[in-house]
Design a protein around this motif. Structure first.
Motif, PDB file in Angstrom:
ATOM      1  N   VAL A  59      -5.393  34.311 -26.168  1.00 28.50           N
ATOM      2  CA  VAL A  59      -5.914  33.131 -25.470  1.00 28.50           C
ATOM      3  C   VAL A  59      -7.046  32.507 -26.270  1.00 28.50           C
ATOM      4  O   VAL A  59      -7.140  31.276 -26.405  1.00 28.50           O
ATOM      5  N   ARG A  60      -7.919  33.341 -26.840  1.00 32.66           N
ATOM      6  CA  ARG A  60      -9.031  32.794 -27.623  1.00 32.66           C
ATOM      7  C   ARG A  60      -8.512  32.027 -28.829  1.00 32.66           C
ATOM      8  O   ARG A  60      -9.054  30.981 -29.189  1.00 32.66           O
ATOM      9  N   GLN A  61      -7.472  32.522 -29.491  1.00 33.81           N
ATOM     10  CA  GLN A  61      -6.915  31.805 -30.635  1.00 33.81           C
ATOM     11  C   GLN A  61      -6.313  30.470 -30.212  1.00 33.81           C
ATOM     12  O   GLN A  61      -6.437  29.478 -30.921  1.00 33.81           O
ATOM     13  N   VAL A  63      -7.322  28.618 -27.725  1.00 35.89           N
ATOM     14  CA  VAL A  63      -8.448  27.721 -27.459  1.00 35.89           C
ATOM     15  C   VAL A  63      -9.024  27.202 -28.774  1.00 35.89           C
ATOM     16  O   VAL A  63      -9.306  25.998 -28.920  1.00 35.89           O
ATOM     17  N   ALA A  64      -9.215  28.098 -29.741  1.00 32.39           N
ATOM     18  CA  ALA A  64      -9.765  27.689 -31.037  1.00 32.39           C
ATOM     19  C   ALA A  64      -8.856  26.674 -31.720  1.00 32.39           C
ATOM     20  O   ALA A  64      -9.319  25.677 -32.296  1.00 32.39           O
ATOM     21  N   ALA A  66      -6.737  24.647 -30.264  1.00 31.96           N
ATOM     22  CA  ALA A  66      -6.769  23.397 -29.504  1.00 31.96           C
ATOM     23  C   ALA A  66      -7.996  22.564 -29.853  1.00 31.96           C
ATOM     24  O   ALA A  66      -7.964  21.332 -29.747  1.00 31.96           O
ATOM     25  N   VAL A  67      -9.075  23.220 -30.274  1.00 28.65           N
ATOM     26  CA  VAL A  67     -10.290  22.495 -30.656  1.00 28.65           C
ATOM     27  C   VAL A  67     -10.222  22.019 -32.103  1.00 28.65           C
ATOM     28  O   VAL A  67     -10.516  20.861 -32.417  1.00 28.65           O
ATOM     29  N   VAL A 223     -10.166  32.488 -21.283  1.00 28.80           N
ATOM     30  CA  VAL A 223     -10.474  31.101 -21.634  1.00 28.80           C
ATOM     31  C   VAL A 223     -11.982  30.922 -21.790  1.00 28.80           C
ATOM     32  O   VAL A 223     -12.455  30.242 -22.713  1.00 28.80           O
ATOM     33  N   GLY A 226     -12.960  32.089 -25.105  1.00 24.29           N
ATOM     34  CA  GLY A 226     -12.632  31.128 -26.141  1.00 24.29           C
ATOM     35  C   GLY A 226     -13.620  29.978 -26.200  1.00 24.29           C
ATOM     36  O   GLY A 226     -14.028  29.547 -27.286  1.00 24.29           O
ATOM     37  N   LEU A 227     -14.027  29.484 -25.035  1.00 27.29           N
ATOM     38  CA  LEU A 227     -14.984  28.375 -25.001  1.00 27.29           C
ATOM     39  C   LEU A 227     -16.359  28.809 -25.502  1.00 27.29           C
ATOM     40  O   LEU A 227     -16.980  28.136 -26.330  1.00 27.29           O
ATOM     41  N   SER A 230     -16.010  30.137 -29.353  1.00 27.65           N
ATOM     42  CA  SER A 230     -15.435  29.242 -30.359  1.00 27.65           C
ATOM     43  C   SER A 230     -15.971  27.820 -30.234  1.00 27.65           C
ATOM     44  O   SER A 230     -16.557  27.283 -31.166  1.00 27.65           O
ATOM     45  N   VAL A 231     -15.781  27.211 -29.065  1.00 25.73           N
ATOM     46  CA  VAL A 231     -16.106  25.791 -28.912  1.00 25.73           C
ATOM     47  C   VAL A 231     -17.614  25.549 -28.947  1.00 25.73           C
ATOM     48  O   VAL A 231     -18.110  24.721 -29.722  1.00 25.73           O
TER      49      VAL A 231
END
Length: 317
Positions: A59-61, A63-64, A66-67, A223, A226-227, A230-231
């Motif tokens: 899931v973290r990948q 999210v990364a 998608a950013v 999620v 991930g935010l 990463s974000v």
């Protein structure tokens, strides 16, 4: 997050703003970025029971990717083989690094796992050096690891090995990212590699969906990881790169193991033993001295090394 890759490159390459207020703000932003990274890892650990470390990494990948993909917009169809092979290898490193780290967190705790992983950039900083201070830093890091682990019959050697594997992957990431930076403009290389890592994690996501496990609180925690990991650090580090002189970058990265231990204590109720706190302090001190010494040496690459160490942080993965 709607700027083009060229805008991002100009933002990163722009000289840091002068002024004490800007410097203090930049340093605070960097510390906040590091805190967000480690809090995200702790939040992700809450999902281990439902989707496992592999599910959190997947899931973290996603999210990364998608950013980064909309920001960097890599021209994948124009990549040559000389650009593709390090990209594919970097994607494999991303996936392995995060999976080994999160599995290590599950086995030995957040503070110990992140401190072991931190040996990766420290090894890159010390590689090829023969100065007495660097040799002393290397010996200090080894002592710090021994104090952290205190090998014995009850030690989780598999967890320690996974932490060291994450460290080796982080070192490989720094070297591959440096290579890709010379072959692809802006963030196209890391963005494409993140997409490769996300593709490698598709079978994990498919398995979890098939088992009806990829949902609910577990998905929410993943999620959130991930935010936060990463974000938020990605955006914060872009701001800090404009305000903080390069000589501070690698030194301030040393706060990651300390913040990881604190996040594990507050969020996961993982109370480090006294010998673990001492080991973390020794490893952090060794890294800070090594990076500070590298920046103090004359030569065109001195400040650049610290900048690369910051950008080799987990903000993109």
């Amino acid at each position: 997050m709607s700027a083009t890759a060229a805008d991002r490159v100009r933002e990163v390459s722009r000289p840091p703003r002068a002024g004490r207020g800007a410097l203090v703000g930049g340093l605070a932003t960097m510390v906040g970025s590091a805190a967000s990274n480690q809090v995200g890892a702790a939040v992700g650990a809450h999902a281990f029971a439902s989707i496992g470390p592999a599910g959190v990494v997947a899931v973290r990948q996603f999210v990364a990717a998608a950013v980064l993909l909309p920001v960097a917009r890599p021209a994948l169809r124009r990549f040559t083989w000389a650009q593709w092979w390090p990209t594919l290898l970097l994607g494999l490193v991303f996936a392995t690094m995060n999976l080994s780290l999160y599995t290590a967190i599950d086995r030995i705790g957040l503070g110990l796992a992140v401190t072991l992983e931190f040996l990766g950039p420290l090894a890159v900083a010390l590689a090829g050096s023969r100065t007495r201070l660097d040799l002393l830093c290397a010996a200090g890091a080894g002592l710090g690891v021994y104090l952290l682990v205190l090998p014995g019959p009850s030690s989780d050697y598999a967890g320690v090995a996974l932490g060291l594997l994450a460290a080796a992957c982080w070192a490989a990431y720094i070297l591959l990212n440096r290579l890709l930076g010379a072959r692809l403009p802006g963030l196209q290389g890391p963005a494409a590699a993140t997409a490769v890592a996300a593709a490698l994690n598709l079978p994990v996501a498919a398995l979890l969906i098939g088992q009806g496990r990829l949902g609910g609180a577990g998905l929410g925690y993943a999620v959130g990881a991930g935010l936060l990991s990463s974000v938020v650090p990605y955006a914060a580090d872009l701001i800090a790169l404009r305000r903080v002189p390069p000589r501070f970058f690698g030194v301030l990265m040393s706060v990651h193991p300390v913040l990881a231990a604190l996040a594990g204590l507050v969020i996961l109720d993982q109370v480090p033993h006294p010998h673990e706190w001492i080991g973390i302090a020794v490893v952090v001190t060794a890294n800070a001295l090594a990076v500070a010494a590298a920046n103090a040496r004359p030569g065109p690459g001195a400040g650049g090394r610290a900048r690369r160490l910051l950008r080799a942080g987990k903000t993109l993965t």
